[in-house]
Design a protein around this motif. Structure first.
Motif, PDB file in Angstrom:
ATOM      1  N   ILE A  12      74.870  53.561  41.722  1.00 13.54           N
ATOM      2  CA  ILE A  12      76.006  52.981  42.572  1.00 13.54           C
ATOM      3  C   ILE A  12      75.693  53.330  43.887  1.00 13.54           C
ATOM      4  N   GLU A  13      75.518  54.623  44.208  1.00 14.54           N
ATOM      5  CA  GLU A  13      75.466  55.191  45.660  1.00 14.54           C
ATOM      6  C   GLU A  13      73.937  54.403  46.414  1.00 14.54           C
ATOM      7  N   PHE A  22      79.502  44.866  46.623  1.00 12.16           N
ATOM      8  CA  PHE A  22      80.271  44.932  45.605  1.00 12.16           C
ATOM      9  C   PHE A  22      79.051  45.023  44.214  1.00 12.16           C
ATOM     10  N   GLY A  23      79.628  45.710  43.284  1.00 16.06           N
ATOM     11  CA  GLY A  23      78.450  45.684  42.107  1.00 16.06           C
ATOM     12  C   GLY A  23      79.170  46.398  40.905  1.00 16.06           C
ATOM     13  N   VAL A  33      81.962  50.604  38.865  1.00 14.15           N
ATOM     14  CA  VAL A  33      82.098  49.429  39.617  1.00 14.15           C
ATOM     15  C   VAL A  33      82.652  49.691  41.047  1.00 14.15           C
ATOM     16  N   TYR A  34      82.276  48.873  41.908  1.00 14.21           N
ATOM     17  CA  TYR A  34      82.827  49.188  43.392  1.00 14.21           C
ATOM     18  C   TYR A  34      83.089  47.584  44.022  1.00 14.21           C
ATOM     19  N   ARG A  42      90.233  41.760  40.781  1.00 16.88           N
ATOM     20  CA  ARG A  42      90.203  43.229  39.972  1.00 16.88           C
ATOM     21  C   ARG A  42      88.995  42.745  38.768  1.00 16.88           C
ATOM     22  N   TRP A  43      88.533  44.116  38.693  1.00  7.97           N
ATOM     23  CA  TRP A  43      87.363  44.296  37.408  1.00  7.97           C
ATOM     24  C   TRP A  43      88.185  44.158  36.501  1.00  7.97           C
TER      25      TRP A  43
END
Length: 162
Positions: A12-13, A22-23, A33-34, A42-43
């Motif tokens: 993620i970083e 996003f991902g 998730v982000y 929303r996820w």
């Protein structure tokens, strides 16, 4: 499991550093998730019923962060005396004794969600909600008899029963 969670966090970083808005990254059941998903605000992450994986038992709706699951129904073996699993009790060094079969947690980082899921699972049904709340991690647990135990919703994620 904790190393797997850390790998998800690192991925993620790297995505964020590359400029992704996003991902989601999933590795062997650890998901983080982000940003806002492409399909809404929303996820939504389904949690499979440990006794019937074709059915979602609940849905996690994190604003951002990780959802991890720990279970004693996989990575197990029969040693002639009974079923054993891979989650060790640190006090004995042997597979822990618990009446829970799975715990799913949501946290800002996958490595921490892994720590909490394993700790809560080994705590058993009498203490699981208290452990999750004490560690500030919303979650859901399932007992061997199928009883569902869950924490109250938080600002980090809502756990919605299916």
């Amino acid at each position: 499991g904790i190393g797997k969670g850390l790998a998800v966090d690192r991925a993620i970083e790297l995505c964020r550093a590359a400029g992704s808005a996003f991902g989601s990254v999933e590795l062997g059941g650890d998901l983080r998730v982000y940003g806002s998903p492409w399909y809404g605000d929303r996820w939504t992450i389904g949690m499979a019923d440990p006794f019937d994986p074709a059915v979602d038992l609940a849905t996690f709706a994190p604003t951002e962060g990780a959802v991890t699951t720990s279970t004693v129904l996989k990575r197990r073996w029969f040693d002639g005396l009974g079923w054993r699993h891979h989650l060790l009790d640190p006090a004995t060094g042997w597979p822990g004794t618990t009446d829970l079969v799975t715990v799913a947690t949501c946290s800002s980082e996958a490595w921490w969600a892994e720590v909490v899921a394993k700790t809560a699972l080994l705590a058993g049904s009498d203490d699981v909600v208290g452990v999750l709340e004490q560690l500030g991690t919303p979650g859901l647990a399932v007992t061997a008899s199928g009883q569902i135990l869950r924490t109250a919703p938080s600002d980090r994620a809502e756990v919605v029963a299916a």
